[in-house]
Design a protein around this motif. Structure first.
Motif, PDB file in Angstrom:
ATOM      1  N   GLU A  48      -3.708 -39.600  -5.794  1.00  0.00           N
ATOM      2  CA  GLU A  48      -4.204 -38.624  -6.755  1.00  0.00           C
ATOM      3  C   GLU A  48      -5.675 -38.310  -6.514  1.00  0.00           C
ATOM      4  N   GLU A  49      -6.476 -39.347  -6.230  1.00  0.00           N
ATOM      5  CA  GLU A  49      -7.897 -39.139  -5.959  1.00  0.00           C
ATOM      6  C   GLU A  49      -8.101 -38.324  -4.695  1.00  0.00           C
ATOM      7  N   LEU A  50      -7.283 -38.588  -3.675  1.00  0.00           N
ATOM      8  CA  LEU A  50      -7.380 -37.823  -2.432  1.00  0.00           C
ATOM      9  C   LEU A  50      -7.026 -36.361  -2.675  1.00  0.00           C
ATOM     10  N   PHE A  51      -5.973 -36.126  -3.456  1.00  0.00           N
ATOM     11  CA  PHE A  51      -5.558 -34.768  -3.792  1.00  0.00           C
ATOM     12  C   PHE A  51      -6.658 -34.036  -4.561  1.00  0.00           C
ATOM     13  N   GLY A  87     -10.875 -29.953  -4.959  1.00  0.00           N
ATOM     14  CA  GLY A  87     -12.043 -29.724  -5.803  1.00  0.00           C
ATOM     15  C   GLY A  87     -11.746 -29.906  -7.274  1.00  0.00           C
ATOM     16  N   ILE A  88     -10.846 -30.839  -7.595  1.00  0.00           N
ATOM     17  CA  ILE A  88     -10.432 -31.057  -8.986  1.00  0.00           C
ATOM     18  C   ILE A  88     -11.154 -32.289  -9.534  1.00  0.00           C
ATOM     19  N   LEU A 109       1.199 -48.471  -8.283  1.00  0.00           N
ATOM     20  CA  LEU A 109       0.221 -47.773  -9.112  1.00  0.00           C
ATOM     21  C   LEU A 109      -1.067 -47.510  -8.336  1.00  0.00           C
ATOM     22  N   THR A 110      -1.505 -48.507  -7.564  1.00  0.00           N
ATOM     23  CA  THR A 110      -2.714 -48.337  -6.763  1.00  0.00           C
ATOM     24  C   THR A 110      -2.536 -47.220  -5.745  1.00  0.00           C
ATOM     25  N   ALA A 111      -1.380 -47.199  -5.089  1.00  0.00           N
ATOM     26  CA  ALA A 111      -1.101 -46.147  -4.114  1.00  0.00           C
ATOM     27  C   ALA A 111      -1.088 -44.776  -4.784  1.00  0.00           C
ATOM     28  N   HIS A 112      -0.500 -44.723  -5.993  1.00  0.00           N
ATOM     29  CA  HIS A 112      -0.461 -43.455  -6.728  1.00  0.00           C
ATOM     30  C   HIS A 112      -1.864 -42.966  -7.064  1.00  0.00           C
TER      31      HIS A 112
END
Length: 211
Positions: free
Chosen positions: A172-175, A180-181, A165-168
């Motif tokens: 997601e935060e990096l993406f 710019g989301i 979950l942490t990796a996910h």
């Protein structure tokens, strides 16, 4: 280990306690030695094991009728009362007594078979053989070893789920930063990509379940 095991606060405190006593291997685990290190009087008598604290003088009485394995397990249980549970159980509520006993049971599993030692143990893959190995190495009864391994397996599973979950969330935060989301909002079988300044900037479909 193939991943970074995250110890619980209890596991960490028990490891610190053992390392302070310079105990790092299962063959070193011994009630008399530990009691001596901790300044606890240890006695054996033909009645149920118990912890006693009289005017700051801490004692543990182990049932002399029990096997050596059962005495070690009882020692772990009663040590929790000595270290963490002050007061006379005759003067506290029944609910709080049950709470203390639950804590002491869990402590005993962790103390008698410390996680940091268990992680280093080379155990057979077959459950019955692993139980026998743990019982022999840590000086506990087979049923105690079996329950400890069940709890350990659950903790490893929980660790792995938390790690995934942490990796996910990191991915997601990096993406989101790269695109710019600000928010990814689930909408049925897709996700809406939303930016506070530009509004909806696109949609992202779910991966096919067969992937």
């Amino acid at each position: 280990m193939m991943y970074n095991y995250q110890s619980t606060p209890l596991e960490q405190s028990i490891e610190r306690l053992y390392r302070a006593m310079n105990m790092r291997e299962a063959h070193q685990l011994d009630p008399e030695t530990i009691a001596s290190h901790l300044g606890i009087w240890l006695h054996y008598a033909p009645f149920a094991s118990r912890a006693i604290d009289r005017a700051g003088l801490q004692s543990i009485v182990l049932d002399s009728r029990l096997s050596r394995q059962e005495q070690w397990q009882d020692f772990g249980h009663e040590l929790c009362h000595v270290l963490h549970h002050g007061g006379n159980q005759l003067t506290i509520s029944e609910a709080f007594i049950r709470f203390q006993e639950t804590k002491a049971v869990n402590f005993a599993y962790q103390f008698c078979i410390p996680t940091f030692m268990l992680l280093d143990a080379e155990l057979p893959k077959l459950e019955s053989e692993a139980v026998a190995a743990v019982a022999s190495q840590f000086g506990v009864a087979p049923e105690f070893a079996k329950e400890r391994l069940k709890r350990h397996t659950r903790q490893i599973t929980s660790n792995k789920i938390a790690e995934r979950l942490t990796a996910h969330f990191h991915a997601e935060e990096l993406f989101k930063r790269r695109k710019g989301i600000d928010y990814i909002v689930p909408t049925g079988r897709s996700h809406m990509l939303f930016c506070r300044e530009r509004g909806v900037i696109g949609y992202m479909g779910d991966r096919d379940e067969s992937d």
